[in-house]
Design an enzyme around this catalytic site. Structure first.
Site, PDB file in Angstrom:
ATOM      1  N   VAL A  39       0.828  -1.204   0.000  1.00 47.31           N
ATOM      2  CA  VAL A  39       0.000   0.000   0.000  1.00 47.31           C
ATOM      3  C   VAL A  39       0.871   1.266   0.000  1.00 47.31           C
ATOM      4  CG1 VAL A  39      -0.376   0.107   2.521  1.00 47.31           C
ATOM      5  CG2 VAL A  39      -2.121   0.963   0.983  1.00 47.31           C
ATOM      6  N   ASP A  40       2.028   1.183   0.629  1.00 51.06           N
ATOM      7  CA  ASP A  40       2.989   2.299   0.670  1.00 51.06           C
ATOM      8  C   ASP A  40       3.403   2.677  -0.758  1.00 51.06           C
ATOM      9  OD1 ASP A  40       4.773   4.119   1.712  1.00 51.06           O
ATOM     10  OD2 ASP A  40       6.186   2.648   2.503  1.00 51.06           O
ATOM     11  N   THR A 128      -0.697  -6.419   7.714  1.00 52.36           N
ATOM     12  CA  THR A 128      -1.189  -7.750   7.310  1.00 52.36           C
ATOM     13  C   THR A 128      -0.673  -8.219   5.951  1.00 52.36           C
ATOM     14  OG1 THR A 128      -3.215  -6.966   6.228  1.00 52.36           O
ATOM     15  CG2 THR A 128      -3.327  -7.376   8.610  1.00 52.36           C
ATOM     16  N   GLY A 129       0.220  -7.421   5.335  1.00 49.88           N
ATOM     17  CA  GLY A 129       0.794  -7.836   4.049  1.00 49.88           C
ATOM     18  C   GLY A 129       2.224  -8.297   4.259  1.00 49.88           C
ATOM     19  N   TYR A 131       4.395  -7.432   6.313  1.00 54.72           N
ATOM     20  CA  TYR A 131       4.786  -7.604   7.722  1.00 54.72           C
ATOM     21  C   TYR A 131       4.144  -8.813   8.397  1.00 54.72           C
ATOM     22  CZ  TYR A 131       7.457  -3.211   7.845  1.00 54.72           C
ATOM     23  OH  TYR A 131       8.389  -2.213   7.646  1.00 54.72           O
TER      24      TYR A 131
HETATM   25  N1  AR6 Z   1      -5.128  -0.197  -1.170  1.00 55.72           N
HETATM   26  C1  AR6 Z   1      -5.546  -0.744  -0.003  1.00 55.72           C
HETATM   27  N2  AR6 Z   1      -4.929  -1.767   0.608  1.00 55.72           N
HETATM   28  C2  AR6 Z   1      -3.825  -2.278  -0.002  1.00 55.72           C
HETATM   29  C3  AR6 Z   1      -3.314  -1.768  -1.216  1.00 55.72           C
HETATM   30  C4  AR6 Z   1      -4.024  -0.670  -1.807  1.00 55.72           C
HETATM   31  N3  AR6 Z   1      -3.623  -0.107  -2.953  1.00 55.72           N
HETATM   32  N4  AR6 Z   1      -2.218  -2.486  -1.559  1.00 55.72           N
HETATM   33  C5  AR6 Z   1      -2.044  -3.411  -0.592  1.00 55.72           C
HETATM   34  N5  AR6 Z   1      -3.020  -3.303   0.346  1.00 55.72           N
HETATM   35  P1  AR6 Z   1       1.379  -4.003   3.082  1.00 55.72           P
HETATM   36  P2  AR6 Z   1       2.486  -4.021   5.809  1.00 55.72           P
HETATM   37  C6  AR6 Z   1      -3.241  -4.089   1.574  1.00 55.72           C
HETATM   38  O1  AR6 Z   1       2.289  -5.102   2.663  1.00 55.72           O
HETATM   39  O2  AR6 Z   1       2.149  -5.454   5.965  1.00 55.72           O
HETATM   40  C7  AR6 Z   1       5.867  -1.750   2.509  1.00 55.72           C
HETATM   41  O3  AR6 Z   1       6.966  -2.108   1.731  1.00 55.72           O
HETATM   42  C8  AR6 Z   1      -2.684  -5.490   1.615  1.00 55.72           C
HETATM   43  O4  AR6 Z   1      -3.610  -6.396   1.018  1.00 55.72           O
HETATM   44  O5  AR6 Z   1       1.178  -2.860   2.163  1.00 55.72           O
HETATM   45  O6  AR6 Z   1       2.157  -3.071   6.921  1.00 55.72           O
HETATM   46  C9  AR6 Z   1       6.214  -0.708   3.560  1.00 55.72           C
HETATM   47  O7  AR6 Z   1       7.171   0.208   3.085  1.00 55.72           O
HETATM   48  C10 AR6 Z   1      -2.546  -5.732   3.106  1.00 55.72           C
HETATM   49  O8  AR6 Z   1      -3.750  -6.282   3.634  1.00 55.72           O
HETATM   50  O9  AR6 Z   1       1.862  -3.346   4.493  1.00 55.72           O
HETATM   51  C11 AR6 Z   1       6.757  -1.550   4.666  1.00 55.72           C
HETATM   52  O10 AR6 Z   1       8.097  -1.877   4.435  1.00 55.72           O
HETATM   53  C12 AR6 Z   1      -2.367  -4.330   3.694  1.00 55.72           C
HETATM   54  O11 AR6 Z   1      -2.592  -3.407   2.624  1.00 55.72           O
HETATM   55  C13 AR6 Z   1       5.914  -2.804   4.606  1.00 55.72           C
HETATM   56  O12 AR6 Z   1       5.446  -2.891   3.253  1.00 55.72           O
HETATM   57  C14 AR6 Z   1      -0.996  -4.077   4.269  1.00 55.72           C
HETATM   58  O13 AR6 Z   1      -0.007  -4.677   3.436  1.00 55.72           O
HETATM   59  C15 AR6 Z   1       4.695  -2.715   5.493  1.00 55.72           C
HETATM   60  O14 AR6 Z   1       4.039  -3.963   5.513  1.00 55.72           O
END
Ligand code: AR6
Length: 180
Positions: A39-40, A128-129, A131
């Site tokens: 998402v970042d 939840t992605g 991490y």
């Molecule tokens: N819109 C909404 N939700 C989303 C989107 C989107 N466009 N894309 C992914 N998700 P994650 P984390 C959901 O991996 O686990 C990055 O590299 C996804 O399905 O984005 O907190 C950062 O820089 C999941 O349920 O974040 C950190 O290094 C949720 O967003 C690391 O990832 C979170 O997944 C953070 O990991």
């Protein structure tokens, strides 16, 4: 799916958070604040350079953002006005204060939003992605923390939980109806 809690609408939505039309969206960032995947990556890509420039300014001033803390920037080209970047914990078995740290992400984000007069905010499913936080546990923490906050503060009009994957959406449906 909507619930009314202390005059705040709590809403569950399945979409890409960069498409949110609320005032503020939340980013699941990392401590560097310099962007990443998931998402970042999506938020920085869609929002443009202005967001990264502000993250760099914040980082130059106060260093890395600790896990559980939050910082606020512009939302650049997005429909939202603000992005609050919070750093979720990496799941590491569950005995390393992961629950408390994840709850702090939601609390500190809502506090920062409150301080900035924000009335509506969209949360992704932090941690939840990449991490690897277990999705059911994360949903329960997110919902209970938001509920606790809203019970004490009547300041938000709308708080959205935005799910991107079906698994999280189904878990949120069940957990929201059990907790709210
Ligand atoms: N819109 C909404 N939700 C989303 C989107 C989107 N466009 N894309 C992914 N998700 P994650 P984390 C959901 O991996 O686990 C990055 O590299 C996804 O399905 O984005 O907190 C950062 O820089 C999941 O349920 O974040 C950190 O290094 C949720 O967003 C690391 O990832 C979170 O997944 C953070 O990991």
């Amino acid at each position: 799916m909507e619930y009314l809690l202390n005059s705040t609408i709590i809403e569950l939505v399945k979409r890409d958070i960069t498409q949110s039309d609320l005032e503020c969206i939340v980013n699941a960032a990392n401590t560097s604040l310099l962007g990443g995947g998931g998402v970042d990556g999506a938020i920085h890509r869609a929002g443009g350079k202005e967001i990264l420039d502000e993250c760099i300014r914040i980082r130059n001033k106060q260093g890395n953002c600790p896990v559980g803390e939050a910082v606020i920037t512009t939302a650049g080209k997005l429909k939202a006005n603000f992005v609050i970047h919070t750093v979720g914990p990496v799941w590491n078995g569950g005995n390393n204060k992961e629950n408390e740290k994840l709850s702090n992400c939601y609390k500190n984000t809502l506090n920062l939003a409150l301080l900035n007069g924000i009335k509506s905010i969209s949360f992704p499913n932090i941690s939840t992605g990449i991490y690897k936080f277990p999705k059911d546990k994360a949903a329960e923490i997110a919902i209970k923390t938001v509920k606790g906050f809203v019970e004490l503060n009547n300041s938000f009009n709308r708080i959205q939980f935005i799910c991107f994957d079906d698994e999280n959406y189904n878990i949120y449906q069940e957990t929201l109806s059990a907790v709210l």
